[in-house]
Scaffold this motif. Sequence first.
Motif, mmCIF file in Angstrom:
data_model
loop_
_atom_site.group_PDB
_atom_site.id
_atom_site.type_symbol
_atom_site.label_atom_id
_atom_site.label_comp_id
_atom_site.label_asym_id
_atom_site.label_seq_id
_atom_site.Cartn_x
_atom_site.Cartn_y
_atom_site.Cartn_z
ATOM 1 N N THR A 148 0.661 -1.288 -0.158
ATOM 2 C CA THR A 148 -0.039 0.074 0.018
ATOM 3 C C THR A 148 0.917 1.210 -0.073
ATOM 4 O O THR A 148 0.564 2.271 -0.584
ATOM 5 C CB THR A 148 -1.042 -0.112 1.256
ATOM 6 O OG1 THR A 148 -1.544 -1.280 1.289
ATOM 7 C CG2 THR A 148 -1.952 1.098 1.250
ATOM 8 N N ILE A 149 2.163 1.051 0.453
ATOM 9 C CA ILE A 149 2.873 2.515 0.626
ATOM 10 C C ILE A 149 3.666 2.523 -0.671
ATOM 11 O O ILE A 149 4.429 3.532 -0.709
ATOM 12 C CB ILE A 149 3.531 2.609 1.965
ATOM 13 C CG1 ILE A 149 3.955 3.900 2.479
ATOM 14 C CG2 ILE A 149 4.808 1.445 2.006
ATOM 15 C CD1 ILE A 149 4.785 4.188 3.546
ATOM 16 N N LEU A 150 3.674 1.351 -1.271
ATOM 17 C CA LEU A 150 5.016 1.498 -2.591
ATOM 18 C C LEU A 150 4.700 2.734 -3.385
ATOM 19 O O LEU A 150 5.706 3.230 -3.905
ATOM 20 C CB LEU A 150 4.940 0.082 -3.320
ATOM 21 C CG LEU A 150 5.851 -0.945 -2.928
ATOM 22 C CD1 LEU A 150 6.028 -1.894 -3.742
ATOM 23 C CD2 LEU A 150 7.421 -0.416 -2.657
ATOM 24 N N PRO A 151 3.390 3.090 -3.718
ATOM 25 C CA PRO A 151 2.983 4.008 -4.679
ATOM 26 C C PRO A 151 3.659 5.277 -4.362
ATOM 27 O O PRO A 151 3.534 6.231 -5.056
ATOM 28 C CB PRO A 151 1.498 3.896 -4.987
ATOM 29 C CG PRO A 151 1.306 2.631 -4.636
ATOM 30 C CD PRO A 151 1.927 2.139 -3.658
ATOM 31 N N ILE A 152 3.814 5.530 -2.840
ATOM 32 C CA ILE A 152 4.344 6.651 -2.423
ATOM 33 C C ILE A 152 5.923 6.529 -2.395
ATOM 34 O O ILE A 152 6.396 7.691 -2.471
ATOM 35 C CB ILE A 152 3.653 6.868 -0.904
ATOM 36 C CG1 ILE A 152 2.160 7.495 -1.219
ATOM 37 C CG2 ILE A 152 4.101 8.221 -0.508
ATOM 38 C CD1 ILE A 152 1.415 7.262 0.236
ATOM 39 N N ALA A 153 6.298 5.475 -1.840
ATOM 40 C CA ALA A 153 7.758 5.275 -1.413
ATOM 41 C C ALA A 153 8.552 5.296 -2.597
ATOM 42 O O ALA A 153 9.679 6.098 -2.623
ATOM 43 C CB ALA A 153 8.057 4.122 -0.612
ATOM 44 N N LEU A 154 7.995 4.551 -3.674
ATOM 45 C CA LEU A 154 8.941 4.339 -4.929
ATOM 46 C C LEU A 154 9.318 5.698 -5.603
ATOM 47 O O LEU A 154 10.265 6.165 -5.990
ATOM 48 C CB LEU A 154 8.299 3.403 -6.004
ATOM 49 C CG LEU A 154 8.306 1.949 -6.247
ATOM 50 C CD1 LEU A 154 7.470 1.379 -7.222
ATOM 51 C CD2 LEU A 154 10.116 1.905 -6.423
ATOM 52 N N PRO A 155 8.108 6.776 -5.747
ATOM 53 C CA PRO A 155 8.453 7.937 -6.485
ATOM 54 C C PRO A 155 9.539 8.857 -5.486
ATOM 55 O O PRO A 155 10.380 9.570 -6.040
ATOM 56 C CB PRO A 155 7.436 8.614 -6.700
ATOM 57 C CG PRO A 155 6.330 7.556 -6.661
ATOM 58 C CD PRO A 155 6.733 6.544 -5.765
ATOM 59 N N LEU A 156 9.201 8.549 -4.199
ATOM 60 C CA LEU A 156 10.006 9.372 -3.470
ATOM 61 C C LEU A 156 11.604 9.002 -3.259
ATOM 62 O O LEU A 156 12.328 9.580 -3.513
ATOM 63 C CB LEU A 156 9.353 9.238 -1.930
ATOM 64 C CG LEU A 156 10.537 9.832 -0.825
ATOM 65 C CD1 LEU A 156 10.568 11.417 -0.892
ATOM 66 C CD2 LEU A 156 9.926 9.454 0.645
ATOM 67 N N LEU A 157 11.593 7.732 -3.363
ATOM 68 C CA LEU A 157 13.283 7.013 -3.617
ATOM 69 C C LEU A 157 13.736 7.483 -4.990
ATOM 70 O O LEU A 157 14.767 8.065 -4.977
ATOM 71 C CB LEU A 157 12.949 5.475 -3.429
ATOM 72 C CG LEU A 157 14.219 4.766 -3.273
ATOM 73 C CD1 LEU A 157 14.771 5.083 -1.956
ATOM 74 C CD2 LEU A 157 14.229 3.265 -3.559
ATOM 75 N N ALA A 158 12.870 7.473 -6.103
ATOM 76 C CA ALA A 158 13.504 7.779 -7.262
ATOM 77 C C ALA A 158 13.807 9.341 -7.129
ATOM 78 O O ALA A 158 14.886 9.638 -7.976
ATOM 79 C CB ALA A 158 12.431 7.451 -8.344
ATOM 80 N N GLY A 159 12.918 10.008 -6.682
ATOM 81 C CA GLY A 159 13.167 11.560 -6.657
ATOM 82 C C GLY A 159 14.412 11.800 -5.765
ATOM 83 O O GLY A 159 15.213 12.736 -6.449
ATOM 84 N N ILE A 160 14.787 11.115 -4.810
ATOM 85 C CA ILE A 160 15.962 11.299 -3.977
ATOM 86 C C ILE A 160 17.205 10.911 -4.721
ATOM 87 O O ILE A 160 17.966 11.633 -4.891
ATOM 88 C CB ILE A 160 15.888 10.593 -2.888
ATOM 89 C CG1 ILE A 160 14.859 11.226 -1.691
ATOM 90 C CG2 ILE A 160 17.140 10.620 -2.036
ATOM 91 C CD1 ILE A 160 14.630 10.251 -0.626
ATOM 92 N N ILE A 161 17.169 9.867 -5.689
ATOM 93 C CA ILE A 161 18.078 9.314 -6.099
ATOM 94 C C ILE A 161 18.447 10.307 -7.433
ATOM 95 O O ILE A 161 19.618 10.794 -7.780
ATOM 96 C CB ILE A 161 17.977 7.888 -6.865
ATOM 97 C CG1 ILE A 161 17.987 7.007 -5.587
ATOM 98 C CG2 ILE A 161 19.106 7.429 -7.927
ATOM 99 C CD1 ILE A 161 17.526 5.728 -6.249
#
Lengths: 535, 110
Positions: free
Chosen positions: A10-23
């Motif tokens: 459930t949290i992946l759709p929020i965590a994935l873009p955040l991680l990608a944005g940080i990278i």
Amino acid sequence: MLDSLLTHLTILPIALPLLAGIILVLIEDRHHVLKLTISIVATLFLLAASVALLVDTNAGGYNISTYQLGNWPAPFGIVLVADRLSTMMVVLNAVLALSAALFASARWARAGQHFHTLFQLLLMGVNGAFLTGDLFNLFVFFEVLLAASYGLMLHGSGSLRVRAGLHYVAVNLVTSALFLIGVSLIYGVTGTLNMADLALRIPLVPDDSRMLLEAGGAILGIAFLVKAGMWPLSFWLPTTYAAASPPVAAMFAIMSKVGVYIILRLSLLLFGLEAGVSAHFGGQWLLYGGMATIAFGTIGVLSSQGMARMAGFSVLVSSGTLLAMIGYENAGVTAGALYYLVNSTLALSCFYLLVELVERGRGAGADVLAVTLEAFGDDGEPEEEVGVATPRTLALLGMAFVICAILLAGMPPFSGFLAKFAMIGAVLNLEGLGASDAVSGASWWLVALLIISGLAAMIGLLRAGINTYWISFDAEVPRIRVVEMLPVLLLLGLCLTLTVLAGPAMGYMQAAAQDLHVPIGYLGSVLAGADGGVP
Amino acid sequence: MAMILAISIGVLAGSGVWLILRPRSFQVIIGLSLLSYAVNLFIFSMGRLRSGAASIVNGSSDLGAYADPLPQALVLTAIVIGFAMTALFLVVLLASRGLTGTDHVDGRER
């Protein structure tokens, strides 16, 4: 391993873009191929995660999965809720993101700095707003998506964009202030911010503070109506969307739907049938405001002298239609409206991409000419007709334009027509088949407005299309790369799939609408904490 | 205390709205700041006004002895976000001033 991953789905759709944005923010802009690859791969993963969430949520018995952040139990901690509606919106967002990212990869991503970072953060904000079950957390995700959208709005720079961006930022900062006032009023009266908890407490609010609660709800509603673009809160929208770079405008098409989504969610959860005295609060406002928005958007579509502005007014027509339908608070109408929402978002997004491809090949004055030609007549010598073979690119673009126009106008045989048919059918038959209830005057007006807005869209788009594809002999054929045509075809293909699979899709929408109107499953699974623990 | 707070919120919000409606972009940004101060005070006051009360629940079951901690957490978040947004608006304002050569919000004098 797989099971533990599934609990965090459930949290992946929020965590994935955040991680990608940080990278992405750590990599310098000159490595643009690397950044592009990371961005596209992250978006692909996001799409996969969203679809997995959709499948997983609908596989369980209660069709709702909740996720407690920090493992705090629900009314005290912040909770994420994935039900039929929110997972559907998350998938829609991921699809649009993939097409916008592909489109931007050809040229727009290099028009300024940090495009991919801001893009991923925008996705995070939008997904968070769809998934959250807490009002203040909603504010935070809203600010994330707004902050990213300010950056994206200004992407590519230029005085037109900066001017429109200044207005956009100012309007949204004031809106955020209204949002906070509304949230704090609601908190002051009820003492909770969890949406499910609010739904339980609102019927119990004493009469002397009910007015304060409803004022809070109304102020909060205004904040979202500005985002959705209800007349008269929408004057900023067409200019801003037309000034934004095309892939960004394509993503903005879903941002106005974020406002619509939250209005739908909150008005049915907080002020639904269970809310006692406050039931159906604001419904009439949404109905008449939505109708005014459709009228305003229709006039705008007919009078705009540029295709991008026309698309902006079509966004208004789409928002107005949805808001008016939400005003009915009827499960059948909502189901039709949800089908319309998916269809119109895909079509509008596609239209924004198409407009840029088309306008690449011609002078800026062509659209102005289209309107003035009709108003004052064409006095010039008739041009000599020559049998020129239509170039292949132009033929493909023309076909895409025609399908897009039919989808937006809601003409048969595509899904736009099915959506309008479903909505009008439900509006004229609120009680279900066979019931002989009188149709109210407002409903007839709404039906008339819907049909007229479709006709106006057809007239406006045909006028622009004829002048683009048939008359402009001297125009250069726009040079278009495959990667730019691909997203357009993807979005149109999805609309066609929605047409072919209309039966199952409508079934899903009806189930989603039923969940919204009878929120017992939502309340149960959020407050019980466990994954769908209470029937 | 309630009266003073109400009046100060009202004055801040009123001046903020008036400034936002002015044509110069600098007036708009000051107006937005004043409005966000008013909103922050308003959020704070929604936890009920109470002086000299701790905000941490610690052992005692008498909830009436404590101030509501949640609005304080909310107002912190709102202050941080509001501050960041004001900074961002300042950048856009400067860009607009540089590109159009005027500080009018519409980018041209009337």
